[in-house]
Design an enzyme around this catalytic site. Structure first.
Site, PDB file in Angstrom:
ATOM      1  CG  HIS A   1      17.369  41.784  29.388  1.00 54.45           C
ATOM      2  ND1 HIS A   1      17.584  41.267  28.137  1.00 54.45           N
ATOM      3  CD2 HIS A   1      18.539  41.602  30.052  1.00 54.45           C
ATOM      4  CE1 HIS A   1      18.819  40.808  28.040  1.00 54.45           C
ATOM      5  NE2 HIS A   1      19.418  40.995  29.210  1.00 54.45           N
TER       6      HIS A   1
ATOM      7  NE  ARG B   1      21.604  37.631  25.112  1.00 55.98           N
ATOM      8  CZ  ARG B   1      22.081  38.403  26.085  1.00 55.98           C
ATOM      9  NH1 ARG B   1      21.487  38.437  27.272  1.00 55.98           N
ATOM     10  NH2 ARG B   1      23.137  39.161  25.886  1.00 55.98           N
TER      11      ARG B   1
ATOM     12  CD  GLU C   1      14.838  40.314  26.253  1.00 54.40           C
ATOM     13  OE1 GLU C   1      15.612  41.287  26.201  1.00 54.40           O
ATOM     14  OE2 GLU C   1      15.096  39.280  26.874  1.00 54.40           O
TER      15      GLU C   1
HETATM   16  C1  8YV Z   1      22.201  43.970  29.232  1.00 60.61           C
HETATM   17  C2  8YV Z   1      23.033  41.549  28.917  1.00 60.61           C
HETATM   18  O1  8YV Z   1      20.886  43.779  28.912  1.00 60.61           O
HETATM   19  O2  8YV Z   1      25.331  41.529  29.428  1.00 60.61           O
HETATM   20  C3  8YV Z   1      24.429  41.050  28.759  1.00 60.61           C
HETATM   21  O3  8YV Z   1      24.640  40.136  27.950  1.00 60.61           O
HETATM   22  O4  8YV Z   1      22.121  40.978  28.427  1.00 60.61           O
HETATM   23  C4  8YV Z   1      22.776  42.728  29.771  1.00 60.61           C
HETATM   24  O5  8YV Z   1      23.701  42.939  30.723  1.00 60.61           O
HETATM   25  C5  8YV Z   1      22.805  44.817  28.160  1.00 60.61           C
HETATM   26  O6  8YV Z   1      23.728  44.173  27.377  1.00 60.61           O
HETATM   27  C6  8YV Z   1      23.289  46.145  28.639  1.00 60.61           C
HETATM   28  O7  8YV Z   1      23.899  46.875  27.648  1.00 60.61           O
END
Ligand code: 8YV
Length: 339
Positions: A302, A255, A284
């Site tokens: 991302h 993150r 972001e």
């Molecule tokens: C995606 C993510 O950006 O799984 C996570 O925590 O950051 C990523 O896989 C996102 O959540 C897809 O919906």
């Protein structure tokens, strides 16, 4: 059958299963808090009365239907704070399509007996693959090499030499499932592997360092794959970057909040570290111009889990959690705090 053909069959099967399972008689009301992919929206719309991002689009309308909302569905980046949870008195479940759920106030959810679910495991391969790709890209300067060729500069002479990755020292910040998948891949590159985590994992054959600073001092590549949230905010600060040193590379697939972005920009500018490859950012989708201007940074938007195969599997899991909850069945993947 080739790998591609096989995975094609697999995710078509997942979609068919999603459609089949979506036939629920009484449709509970669900609020989406992210732009969800059509392959998740479609089954959601069959099984629920979906209110799309009403909290952002039309807060007055949300106020009117708030008493009916029984479920929230969002992505790993979604913010579900105590304020939103408090506005939804009938809320029972928050289903996150992502492994990370640092945007969800889990304590506030638990205080109201609202369960939180996420989608671990199914994205381990993709995120680990991307971590290795970023390491190679930043060390071998692949984006720059591509530009070098396209801009016709090759005809004037070869590119300056890059940094070898095989055999180098890898430090992993966070040794969970994805950290271990990264380590497995790095072994094939003959890298020595060390890590830091909240506590040592004696079952693993890797050296443990108690702090990110000590790990950075012993690493050529420092890869960050720890959960986000208050406990890890700015864990990678100016001091850690100094310890990584002018020959060291930082890779962040966790993150943006885990790295002090201003300190990182400064370190890249001043040659405190050799380079950085980042999939995640503090704010972001806004990435500071100062970072985008740096030649020793590889930046991607991302995309850790962003393959068709993995996103379909994540969607299936996010839906399965909702489906199980409303069928009174055990949840496939509640977050650890809610188990
Ligand atoms: C995606 C993510 O950006 O799984 C996570 O925590 O950051 C990523 O896989 C996102 O959540 C897809 O919906």
């Amino acid at each position: 059958m080739g790998l591609e053909a096989k995975s094609g069959v697999r995710y078509r099967t997942v979609i068919t299963q999603l459609r089949g399972r979506a036939a629920v008689a009484n449709k509970p009301d669900l609020l989406t808090v992210a732009r969800l992919a059509p392959f998740l929206m479609e089954p959601l719309q069959q099984a629920f009365t979906v209110h799309e991002r009403l909290h952002e689009e039309d807060p007055a309308a949300l106020e009117r239907i708030a008493p009916k909302i029984r479920a929230i569905c969002g992505s790993g980046e979604s913010k579900v704070g105590a304020d939103l949870i408090a506005r939804l008195p009938a809320l029972e479940i928050i289903s996150i399509m992502g492994v990370g759920y640092d945007g969800v106030d889990v304590a506030a959810a638990k205080a109201r007996s609202v369960v939180v679910t996420h989608t671990p495991d199914v994205l381990n391969d993709d995120v680990a693959d991307l971590a290795l790709a970023l390491m190679l890209n930043v060390a071998r300067r692949i984006p720059q090499a591509d530009q070098y060729l396209r801009q016709g500069r090759w005809t004037s002479g070869p590119m300056p030499l890059a940094r070898k990755m095989s055999g180098a020292r890898l430090g992993i910040v966070g040794m969970g499932r994805i950290g271990q998948a990264i380590a497995e891949r790095a072994k094939a590159f003959g890298m020595s592997i060390a890590y830091t985590a909240r506590s040592a994992k004696p079952a693993l054959p890797y050296a443990f360092h108690p702090t990110p600073r000590e790990l950075a001092a012993a690493s050529d590549f420092l890869v960050v794959i720890t959960p986000g949230g208050a406990a890890t905010r700015k864990l990678i600060d100016a001091e850690v970057l100094r310890a990584l040193g002018p020959e060291g590379y930082l890779v962040n697939v966790a993150r943006g909040s885990v790295v002090d972005e201003a300190a990182l920009i400064e370190a890249l500018r001043e040659g405190v570290i050799a380079g950085a490859a980042l999939d995640v950012f503090e704010n972001e989708p806004n990435v500071p111009e100062a970072l985008r201007a740096l030649d020793n940074a590889v930046l991607v938007p991302h995309i850790g889990s962003a393959t068709t195969q993995t996103r379909h599997a994540m969607a299936a899991r996010a839906f399965a959690n909702l489906e199980a909850h409303f069928a009174g069945k055990p949840l496939p993947s509640a977050v650890p705090e809610c188990r």
